[in-house]
Enzyme design. Structure first.
Site, mmCIF file in Angstrom:
data_model
loop_
_atom_site.group_PDB
_atom_site.id
_atom_site.type_symbol
_atom_site.label_atom_id
_atom_site.label_comp_id
_atom_site.label_asym_id
_atom_site.label_seq_id
_atom_site.Cartn_x
_atom_site.Cartn_y
_atom_site.Cartn_z
ATOM 1 N N GLU A 27 -1.237 -93.659 72.309
ATOM 2 C CA GLU A 27 -1.322 -92.889 73.472
ATOM 3 C C GLU A 27 -2.647 -93.060 74.332
ATOM 4 O O GLU A 27 -2.325 -93.495 75.453
ATOM 5 C CB GLU A 27 -1.005 -91.474 73.432
ATOM 6 C CG GLU A 27 0.363 -91.364 73.117
ATOM 7 C CD GLU A 27 0.643 -89.641 73.188
ATOM 8 O OE1 GLU A 27 0.124 -89.039 74.018
ATOM 9 O OE2 GLU A 27 1.434 -89.001 72.355
ATOM 10 N N SER A 42 5.368 -100.476 55.147
ATOM 11 C CA SER A 42 5.894 -100.760 54.003
ATOM 12 C C SER A 42 7.245 -101.574 53.907
ATOM 13 O O SER A 42 7.365 -101.726 55.313
ATOM 14 C CB SER A 42 6.301 -99.286 53.294
ATOM 15 O OG SER A 42 5.310 -98.701 52.977
#
Length: 822
Positions: free
Chosen positions: A195, A262
C-alpha cells in the site's frame, strides 16, 4: 641466545596449551547442552509415562497415554532441540529482543510493542476451546520440564547461545505459543508495504497511467481506476527518503516480495496411478539455520499425525494422519489497510473519526536494552488499530503534516481462535470436516489444501475484511481514516471464502497465484504472489493423464523458468545473431558470446549452468535502467525483477514502451537500446564479480542457499560453524523456488524457499516422504544440525511413516518421561 630461545619455546608451548585448554573448556560447556536421547527422566506434570522414539533422521515419534501427555512430550522435544530458537521467537513476539541483543533490535521491539501482539495473545487464550487450552498447558509443561532438567543437571544453559547472551529463561506459558502464531502472521503478510509503495510511486510518476506498469495487477479482469494519491493528501511529502532496508534475519517483517509463498497440489483418485489421492506441499519461508520447521509425529487418541511443526507451537501445521492430508500456501489476502488519521490541531491527543474528534487510547511501555538506557514508548490506538511512526514501513513518506498512520489488520484480534482450529484439524477425518473446523482460523490467511481417501479440496481460510464498495482506494493505498466508507465493516462470511472441492479435472493446486477474479469489495487481493510459476505447474500437471508420488516430487523440484522463456525472446528480439564479428576480449565479443549461450538455453535454472546467471543479471540491470530516471532513489525498492513489468514494456501494452526512453537525455532511446545497454551492464558486473569466462560460470556460485544463524551469522570464526551455505538450482520464478535477495554485493543469493517439502500418497500412506532444509537440532555441535541439508539440496527425501515398528527399528535413541513421584 640459547636461553632466549628456550624461554620463547616455553612461552609458545604455554600459549598453545592455554589455547587448547580454552578451546576444550568452550567445547565442554557448549557440548553440555547436547541432548541425551537415550535416558529416562522424571518430570512434573505427566499423568503417565511418555516415550519419545527418535528415528534415524532424529524425528521424534511421541507416544503417551493421553493427548495431553503427547503434547507434553512435544514440548519437551522442542525444548531439547530448539530452545534458543523458541526463546528468540517468544522474545520477538513480546518485543523484548533488546534485553539480550542490545541496540541492534530496538526498532523491532518498538514495532512489536506498538502492534501489541503479545497482549492480544494473552487475551485470546480464554477464547480457545477446552481441548486447545489443555494442549497448550500440557505443551508448556513439557517445555518447562526440560528447563527444570537443564537447571537441575547444569546442562550448559540449554543452548550454546545462552553463554553469549546470558539472560534467565522464563517458564513457558500457553500464551507464548499463541503469540508465535501471531508473529508468523506478521512475517507472512506484506500488504501494508505494498500500500505504501503504491502511494509513493503514485506521488513520483508524472503520468498516473504508468502506475499499472510498474505495479501491475495479475492477468485477468482489470479494476476500476483509483484516485491519484496526491488528490487525497495534497500535502504528502512526495520526495521523502526511503528508510534503509535491513536484511537482518531477526527482522519480524519480511522484505518486499519475500513474505508468504508456497506450492501445493493435489490429485484425485481418477488422476492418480495408484488409485489413491495425492498431495504435495512445500511452504516457502526465509531460509535459516536451523530451519523454522521441525519434523514430528504425534500419536494422539484419534490416531497418528506426522509432518512439520514450528518450535513453540503444539501443532502439525502441514502433514497427514492416516485419514487426512493437509498443506498450506499463502493466500495473499488483502488483510491489512493503512489509515491516515487527522489530528486535532488544538489537541494532538485526539484524532478525527466519522463522529468527530476522539481521544487516542494510550499507555506507556518500557523497552529494556542491554548495555543502554531503557526507552519509554507511548502506545497509541485508534478505532482502526495501532498508530505506527513514520519510520515503520516508510509511512512517513505518505503521511502529511498534522496526520499519523494507523493499521487495521486481521491478526489484531483479542479473540483469535486460529490455534484451536489448527489443533482440531489434526483430528479431522474427512475433507468436509476439516473445512468446517477451519472456520475458526483467523490469521495468517492461507489456502488450505486437503485430501482424504476419496476427495481433494482447497479452501481459503482466515478472516476476510469486509469493505465498503465506495472505499476511496479499495484498500490499495492508504486512505482517510475519518471517512466512514473507508472503515472496515466486520468480516465476510466464511462461506464466501474461495472453495474448490472435487473438481472435474481431478487436479487442484496453488502457487500463490490468483485463484478468483471477483470485483471489489468481494475480491481477495490485488497483490497476488505469483503470475509465473503457475504457468509451469499447469503444463506439468496436464502433461500426464495420471500422476504418482514421484511425478509430484518431480514437479516440486522442477527448475524450468517460464519467465526466462517469455522475456528473453522479447528483450533480445533485435540482438540475436546481429552485427559483425567482434575481436576477442572486446565488450561486443562478450555480448555476442552471452547472446549465443542464451539462444541455445531452454530456461533450466540449473546450478551448474552459466546461462541462468547471465539471464538474471541482464533482466535485473534492464529493470533498473527502465525505472531509475522515473523513480530516482525509489527505484531501490524494486530490487527484484517484476516479469509483468518488463513484459508490458517490451510488448508496449497501453503505451508502456515509454519507459525505455530516458527522460533526462536528449536522444530518444528505444527498447532495443535499453536491452543492449543493460546486457553490457550485466556482463561488466559479472566480469568484476565472477570472471570474464562466460562459459565457465555457474549459477550455483551466485545462487547459494543462505541458511544463516539469525544471531551469530556475522561473528568471526563462529559463523563457519553455524551458517549453512549450499549451491542451489531454481530461482525466483521456478517451482523449485529459491527467491533471491536482490540486495547487496550478492543479489542472487537464495534466501527464501521451501524449508519443508512433503509428498503424501494415500494409496500407500507409509510411502509418503518429507524433508527440511537443515536438520532437527538447533545445536551447531550436533550431528543433526545439518544432516538433512545435503539431502534437501539434492532433492532427496526421508520416509514419512506412522509405522511404529519402523521408527523403533532404526531409532537413534528413546527418551522415557515418567511422572515424578509425589
Amino acid at each position: 641466545m640459547g636461553i632466549v630461545f628456550r624461554w620463547l619455546l616455553r612461552l609458545a608451548v604455554g600459549l598453545v596449551v592455554l589455547i587448547v585448554l580454552a578451546v576444550g573448556l568452550v567445547y565442554y560447556l557448549a557440548s553440555r547442552s547436547l541432548p541425551n536421547y537415550n535416558q529416562t527422566v522424571e518430570v512434573v506434570g505427566l499423568e503417565a509415562p511418555v516415550e519419545i522414539v527418535r528415528d534415524n533422521a532424529n524425528v521424534p515419534h511421541i507416544f503417551g497415554g493421553s493427548d495431553g501427555d503427547v503434547f507434553f512430550g512435544l514440548g519437551y522435544a522442542h525444548a531439547q532441540d530448539r530452545l534458543w530458537q523458541m526463546t528468540i521467537l517468544r522474545r520477538t513476539a513480546q518485543g523484548r529482543l533488546s534485553e539480550i541483543l542490545g541496540t541492534r533490535t530496538v526498532s523491532y521491539d518498538r514495532l512489536l510493542r506498538r502492534l501489541d501482539l503479545y497482549r492480544l495473545a494473552v487475551q485470546s487464550l480464554e477464547d480457545q476451546d477446552a481441548a486447545t487450552q489443555q494442549a497448550l498447558s500440557a505443551y508448556a509443561a513439557g517445555v518447562n520440564a526440560r528447563l527444570a532438567e537443564i537447571n537441575r543437571e547444569a546442562l550448559g544453559r540449554g543452548a550454546p547461545e545462552m553463554f553469549l547472551f546470558n539472560a534467565p529463561i522464563a517458564p513457558w506459558s500457553p500464551a507464548d505459543s499463541l503469540a508465535i502464531v501471531k508473529l508468523m502472521a506478521l512475517r507472512l503478510t506484506g500488504q501494508v508495504g505494498e500500500e505504501v509503495l503504491r502511494a509513493r510511486v503514485a506521488l513520483m510518476l508524472n503520468d498516473p497511467a504508468r502506475l499499472m506498469d510498474i505495479l501491475p495487477d495479475a492477468p485477468g479482469t482489470g479494476v476500476a481506476a483509483l484516485p491519484e494519491y496526491a488528490s487525497l493528501f495534497p500535502d504528502a511529502p512526495r520526495y521523502t527518503a526511503t528508510v534503509p532496508r535491513s536484511d537482518d534475519p531477526l527482522s519480524p517483517v519480511a522484505p518486499r516480495g519475500l513474505a508468504g509463498a508456497s506450492n501445493t497440489w493435489t490429485a484425485a483418485p481418477s488422476r492418480s496411478a495408484s488409485g489413491g489421492t495425492l498431495l504435495a506441499n512445500d511452504p516457502h519461508l526465509p531460509l535459516s539455520a536451523p530451519s523454522i520447521w521441525y519434523l514430528a509425529r504425534l500419536e494422539l487418541a484419534g490416531g497418528g499425525v506426522i509432518g512439520g511443526t514450528i518450535p513453540g507451537v503444539p501443532v502439525v501445521l502441514t502433514g497427514r494422519s492416516a485419514r487426512l492430508g493437509w498443506g498450506l500456501t499463502s493466500s495473499h489476502l488483502d488483510d491489512q489497510d493503512v489509515f491516515i488519521e487527522q489530528l486535532n490541531p488544538d489537541n494532538p491527543e485526539e484524532y478525527l473519526t466519522p463522529e468527530g474528534y476522539k481521544t487516542f487510547e494510550s499507555r506507556p511501555s518500557i523497552i529494556k536494552i542491554k548495555d543502554a538506557p531503557p526507552i519509554t514508548l507511548t502506545l497509541r490506538w485508534t478505532d482502526n488499530g495501532p498508530v505506527l511512526p513514520g519510520s515503520d514501513f516508510d509511512l512517513g513518506a505518505v503521511t502529511p503534516p498534522g496526520h499519523v498512520a494507523s493499521l487495521s489488520w486481521t491478526a489484531l484480534s483479542p479473540d483469535d481462535t486460529s490455534v484451536s482450529a489448527a489443533i482440531a484439524l489434526m483430528g479431522a477425518g474427512t475433507v468436509q470436516e476439516a473445512i468446517a473446523i477451519a472456520e475458526r482460523f483467523l490469521a495468517p490467511s492461507q489456502n488450505l489444501s486437503l485430501v482424504d481417501q476419496d476427495t481433494i479440496a482447497m479452501k481459503l481460510i482466515g478472516t476476510v475484511p469486509k469493505r465498503d464498495p465506495s472505499h476511496q482506494t479499495q484498500g490499495r493505498m492508504p486512505s482517510q481514516g475519518w471517512l466512514a466508507e473507508n472503515l472496515w465493516q466486520g468480516r465476510m462470511p466464511y462461506a464466501q471464502n474461495p472453495e474448490f472441492v472435487s473438481p472435474r479435472g481431478g487436479i487442484l493446486g496453488n502457487t500463490n497465484n490468483k485463484v478468483v477474479d471477483r470485483p471489489f469489495p468481494n475480491h481477495i487481493s490485488f497483490n497476488w504472489g505469483d503470475t509465473q510459476r503457475v504457468t509451469r505447474w499447469q503444463r506439468l500437471m496436464q502433461s500426464r493423464q495420471v500422476h504418482t508420488r514421484d511425478s509430484f516430487i518431480e514437479a516440486q523440484l522442477d527448475t524450468v523458468s517460464v519467465t526466462a522463456r517469455t522475456l528473453l525472446p522479447l528483450i533480445g528480439a533485435d540482438l540475436w545473431f546481429t552485427g559483425e564479428a567482434a575481436p576477442e576480449g572486446t565488450p561486443q565479443r562478450q555480448r555476442q558470446i552471452a547472446l549465443s549461450l542464451l539462444a541455445d538455453w531452454n530456461g533450466q535454472m540449473n546450478e551448474h549452468l552459466p546461462e541462468p546467471l547471465i539471464y538474471a543479471a541482464w533482466v535485473r540491470a534492464l529493470q533498473d535502467r527502465l525505472i531509475r530516471d522515473e523513480l530516482g532513489p525509489l527505484a531501490d525498492e524494486f530490487t527484484r525483477v517484476s516479469p509483468l513489468f518488463i513484459e508490458r514494456v517490451y510488448r508496449d501494452v497501453e503505451g508502456a514502451a515509454v519507459w525505455c526512453d530516458v527522460r533526462n537525455s536528449a536522444p530518444k532511446e528505444t527498447c532495443t537500446d535499453m536491452a543492449r545497454l543493460a546486457l553490457d551492464d550485466a556482463l561488466i558486473w559479472i566480469g568484476e564479480t565472477y570472471g570474464t569466462a562466460l562459459e565457465s560460470l555457474r549459477w550455483g556460485d551466485a545462487h547459494q542457499a543462505r541458511q544463516d544463524h539469525e544471531v551469530l551469522s556475522e561473528v568471526p570464526v563462529l559463523r563457519y560453524f553455524v551458517n549453512i551455505r549450499q549451491s542451489t538450482s531454481g530461482g525466483d520464478n521456478t517451482l523449485l523456488r529459491g527467491a533471491t535477495s536482490g540486495r547487496g554485493p550478492e543479489p542472487f543469493q537464495n534466501v527464501h524457499g521451501a524449508g519443508y517439502r512433503g509428498v503424501y500418497d494415500f494409496a500407500d500412506p507409509d510411502s509418503s516422504v518429507f524433508i527440511t532444509s537443515t536438520g532437527q537440532s538447533g545445536h551447531f555441535l550436533s550431528r543433526y544440525y545439518d544432516d538433512l541439508a545435503q539431502l534437501w539440496r539434492r532433492g532427496e527425501y526421508i520416509p514419512m511413516s506412522l509405522d511404529e515398528g519402523l521408527a523403533r527399528a532404526a531409532s537413534v535413541g528413546v527418551t522415557i518421561l515418567t511422572p515424578q513421584e509425589k
